[in-house]
Design a protein around this motif. Structure first.
Motif, PDB file in Angstrom:
ATOM      1  N   LEU A   1      15.893  -0.794   3.647  1.00 43.23           N
ATOM      2  CA  LEU A   1      14.848  -0.778   4.670  1.00 43.23           C
ATOM      3  C   LEU A   1      14.972   0.431   5.598  1.00 43.23           C
ATOM      4  O   LEU A   1      13.962   1.026   5.979  1.00 43.23           O
ATOM      5  N   VAL A   2      16.186   0.816   5.935  1.00 44.89           N
ATOM      6  CA  VAL A   2      16.395   2.014   6.756  1.00 44.89           C
ATOM      7  C   VAL A   2      15.920   3.255   6.005  1.00 44.89           C
ATOM      8  O   VAL A   2      15.255   4.130   6.569  1.00 44.89           O
ATOM      9  N   ALA A   3      16.216   3.331   4.713  1.00 48.80           N
ATOM     10  CA  ALA A   3      15.787   4.477   3.908  1.00 48.80           C
ATOM     11  C   ALA A   3      14.266   4.540   3.792  1.00 48.80           C
ATOM     12  O   ALA A   3      13.678   5.623   3.885  1.00 48.80           O
ATOM     13  N   VAL A   4      13.617   3.392   3.613  1.00 46.78           N
ATOM     14  CA  VAL A   4      12.148   3.362   3.538  1.00 46.78           C
ATOM     15  C   VAL A   4      11.553   3.805   4.873  1.00 46.78           C
ATOM     16  O   VAL A   4      10.611   4.606   4.911  1.00 46.78           O
ATOM     17  N   ALA A   5      12.095   3.319   5.977  1.00 45.77           N
ATOM     18  CA  ALA A   5      11.597   3.714   7.302  1.00 45.77           C
ATOM     19  C   ALA A   5      11.790   5.209   7.532  1.00 45.77           C
ATOM     20  O   ALA A   5      10.899   5.880   8.068  1.00 45.77           O
ATOM     21  N   SER A   6      12.921   5.746   7.126  1.00 45.82           N
ATOM     22  CA  SER A   6      13.176   7.193   7.271  1.00 45.82           C
ATOM     23  C   SER A   6      12.179   8.000   6.452  1.00 45.82           C
ATOM     24  O   SER A   6      11.662   9.023   6.916  1.00 45.82           O
ATOM     25  N   TRP A   7      11.916   7.550   5.234  1.00 40.69           N
ATOM     26  CA  TRP A   7      10.940   8.241   4.385  1.00 40.69           C
ATOM     27  C   TRP A   7       9.563   8.224   5.031  1.00 40.69           C
ATOM     28  O   TRP A   7       8.892   9.243   5.109  1.00 40.69           O
ATOM     29  N   ARG A   8       9.137   7.043   5.517  1.00 40.93           N
ATOM     30  CA  ARG A   8       7.819   6.944   6.167  1.00 40.93           C
ATOM     31  C   ARG A   8       7.730   7.876   7.370  1.00 40.93           C
ATOM     32  O   ARG A   8       6.711   8.515   7.586  1.00 40.93           O
ATOM     33  N   ASN A   9       8.796   7.939   8.168  1.00 39.22           N
ATOM     34  CA  ASN A   9       8.793   8.796   9.352  1.00 39.22           C
ATOM     35  C   ASN A   9       8.752  10.274   8.999  1.00 39.22           C
ATOM     36  O   ASN A   9       8.370  11.099   9.823  1.00 39.22           O
ATOM     37  N   SER A  10       9.142  10.630   7.787  1.00 42.39           N
ATOM     38  CA  SER A  10       9.123  12.035   7.363  1.00 42.39           C
ATOM     39  C   SER A  10       7.746  12.474   6.869  1.00 42.39           C
ATOM     40  O   SER A  10       7.514  13.663   6.662  1.00 42.39           O
ATOM     41  N   ARG A  11       6.836  11.523   6.676  1.00 43.83           N
ATOM     42  CA  ARG A  11       5.512  11.825   6.131  1.00 43.83           C
ATOM     43  C   ARG A  11       4.569  12.273   7.247  1.00 43.83           C
ATOM     44  O   ARG A  11       4.585  11.706   8.332  1.00 43.83           O
ATOM     45  N   PRO A  12       3.724  13.275   6.993  1.00 40.54           N
ATOM     46  CA  PRO A  12       2.764  13.692   8.021  1.00 40.54           C
ATOM     47  C   PRO A  12       1.763  12.582   8.372  1.00 40.54           C
ATOM     48  O   PRO A  12       1.370  12.445   9.518  1.00 40.54           O
ATOM     49  N   ARG A  13       1.364  11.801   7.384  1.00 47.26           N
ATOM     50  CA  ARG A  13       0.479  10.645   7.590  1.00 47.26           C
ATOM     51  C   ARG A  13       1.119   9.461   6.882  1.00 47.26           C
ATOM     52  O   ARG A  13       0.868   9.245   5.691  1.00 47.26           O
ATOM     53  N   PRO A  14       1.969   8.705   7.597  1.00 50.79           N
ATOM     54  CA  PRO A  14       2.695   7.611   6.941  1.00 50.79           C
ATOM     55  C   PRO A  14       1.762   6.593   6.297  1.00 50.79           C
ATOM     56  O   PRO A  14       0.838   6.099   6.931  1.00 50.79           O
ATOM     57  N   PRO A  15       1.988   6.294   5.016  1.00 51.29           N
ATOM     58  CA  PRO A  15       1.149   5.309   4.325  1.00 51.29           C
ATOM     59  C   PRO A  15       1.572   3.886   4.685  1.00 51.29           C
ATOM     60  O   PRO A  15       2.652   3.664   5.242  1.00 51.29           O
ATOM     61  N   SER A  16       0.723   2.939   4.355  1.00 51.11           N
ATOM     62  CA  SER A  16       1.105   1.534   4.446  1.00 51.11           C
ATOM     63  C   SER A  16       2.089   1.252   3.314  1.00 51.11           C
ATOM     64  O   SER A  16       1.927   1.751   2.206  1.00 51.11           O
ATOM     65  N   VAL A  17       3.102   0.475   3.623  1.00 47.24           N
ATOM     66  CA  VAL A  17       4.124   0.126   2.642  1.00 47.24           C
ATOM     67  C   VAL A  17       4.333  -1.383   2.720  1.00 47.24           C
ATOM     68  O   VAL A  17       4.337  -1.952   3.811  1.00 47.24           O
ATOM     69  N   THR A  18       4.486  -2.018   1.573  1.00 50.78           N
ATOM     70  CA  THR A  18       4.799  -3.446   1.537  1.00 50.78           C
ATOM     71  C   THR A  18       6.091  -3.622   0.754  1.00 50.78           C
ATOM     72  O   THR A  18       6.210  -3.149  -0.374  1.00 50.78           O
TER      73      THR A  18
ATOM     74  N   GLY B   1      10.002 -13.830  -2.729  1.00 49.93           N
ATOM     75  CA  GLY B   1       8.854 -14.536  -2.192  1.00 49.93           C
ATOM     76  C   GLY B   1       8.474 -14.163  -0.772  1.00 49.93           C
ATOM     77  O   GLY B   1       7.547 -14.727  -0.206  1.00 49.93           O
ATOM     78  N   VAL B   2       9.186 -13.221  -0.179  1.00 49.97           N
ATOM     79  CA  VAL B   2       8.887 -12.773   1.181  1.00 49.97           C
ATOM     80  C   VAL B   2       8.245 -11.396   1.100  1.00 49.97           C
ATOM     81  O   VAL B   2       8.763 -10.499   0.435  1.00 49.97           O
ATOM     82  N   GLU B   3       7.112 -11.240   1.787  1.00 51.62           N
ATOM     83  CA  GLU B   3       6.384  -9.973   1.781  1.00 51.62           C
ATOM     84  C   GLU B   3       6.356  -9.419   3.207  1.00 51.62           C
ATOM     85  O   GLU B   3       5.947 -10.111   4.137  1.00 51.62           O
ATOM     86  N   ILE B   4       6.815  -8.159   3.362  1.00 45.84           N
ATOM     87  CA  ILE B   4       6.850  -7.515   4.669  1.00 45.84           C
ATOM     88  C   ILE B   4       5.946  -6.292   4.631  1.00 45.84           C
ATOM     89  O   ILE B   4       6.284  -5.286   4.012  1.00 45.84           O
ATOM     90  N   PRO B   5       4.767  -6.366   5.278  1.00 49.80           N
ATOM     91  CA  PRO B   5       3.894  -5.186   5.340  1.00 49.80           C
ATOM     92  C   PRO B   5       4.361  -4.266   6.467  1.00 49.80           C
ATOM     93  O   PRO B   5       4.730  -4.722   7.548  1.00 49.80           O
ATOM     94  N   ILE B   6       4.351  -2.964   6.198  1.00 51.62           N
ATOM     95  CA  ILE B   6       4.684  -1.961   7.197  1.00 51.62           C
ATOM     96  C   ILE B   6       3.479  -1.037   7.298  1.00 51.62           C
ATOM     97  O   ILE B   6       3.201  -0.278   6.378  1.00 51.62           O
ATOM     98  N   GLU B   7       2.763  -1.163   8.398  1.00 50.95           N
ATOM     99  CA  GLU B   7       1.522  -0.413   8.589  1.00 50.95           C
ATOM    100  C   GLU B   7       1.763   0.794   9.481  1.00 50.95           C
ATOM    101  O   GLU B   7       2.612   0.737  10.382  1.00 50.95           O
ATOM    102  N   PRO B   8       0.989   1.868   9.287  1.00 50.01           N
ATOM    103  CA  PRO B   8       1.095   3.022  10.177  1.00 50.01           C
ATOM    104  C   PRO B   8       0.637   2.646  11.589  1.00 50.01           C
ATOM    105  O   PRO B   8      -0.224   1.788  11.757  1.00 50.01           O
ATOM    106  N   ASP B   9       1.230   3.314  12.573  1.00 55.43           N
ATOM    107  CA  ASP B   9       0.787   3.128  13.958  1.00 55.43           C
ATOM    108  C   ASP B   9      -0.597   3.696  14.121  1.00 55.43           C
ATOM    109  O   ASP B   9      -0.909   4.760  13.594  1.00 55.43           O
ATOM    110  N   GLU B  10      -1.442   3.006  14.847  1.00 56.96           N
ATOM    111  CA  GLU B  10      -2.789   3.473  15.140  1.00 56.96           C
ATOM    112  C   GLU B  10      -2.763   4.110  16.526  1.00 56.96           C
ATOM    113  O   GLU B  10      -2.916   3.439  17.520  1.00 56.96           O
TER     114      GLU B  10
END
Length: 95
Positions: free
Chosen positions: A63-80, A85-94
């Motif tokens: 999860l730390v690696a996924v968050a680091s990758w998202r933060n490195s993106r110019p326009r962070p995508p939505s990631v799930t 059986g547990v689903e965690i959506p990670i949405e870009p900040d608006e």
């Protein structure tokens, strides 16, 4: 523990390479690139990074690696992140 990470844009290859290169993730996980397409399905497919973790504690490193990758993106995508059986959506900040 099997975990699937779905990315809302075409950057799953980038996430796959990021996770495969992360020493904490690769020490405790097997990372593979896949997709969520139904057999015989067409179009509109989100790409998925499949991860097999050796233990539940390794999930925090993932999860730390996924968050680091998202933060490195110019326009962070939505990631799930989905596992056991547990689903965690990670949405870009608006902002």
């Amino acid at each position: 523990m099997d975990v699937s990470i779905t990315v809302s844009d075409s950057s799953a290859n980038s996430l796959y390479r990021w996770l495969a290169a992360d020493p904490e993730v690769s020490r405790h996980a097997t990372v593979a690139l896949g997709d969520d397409r139904e057999p015989g399905g067409m179009g509109g497919t989100l790409e998925v990074v499949n991860v097999v973790l050796s233990n539940a504690i390794a999930l925090s490193s993932l999860l730390v690696a996924v968050a680091s990758w998202r933060n490195s993106r110019p326009r962070p995508p939505s990631v799930t992140v989905e596992g056991d059986g547990v689903e965690i959506p990670i949405e870009p900040d608006e902002t």
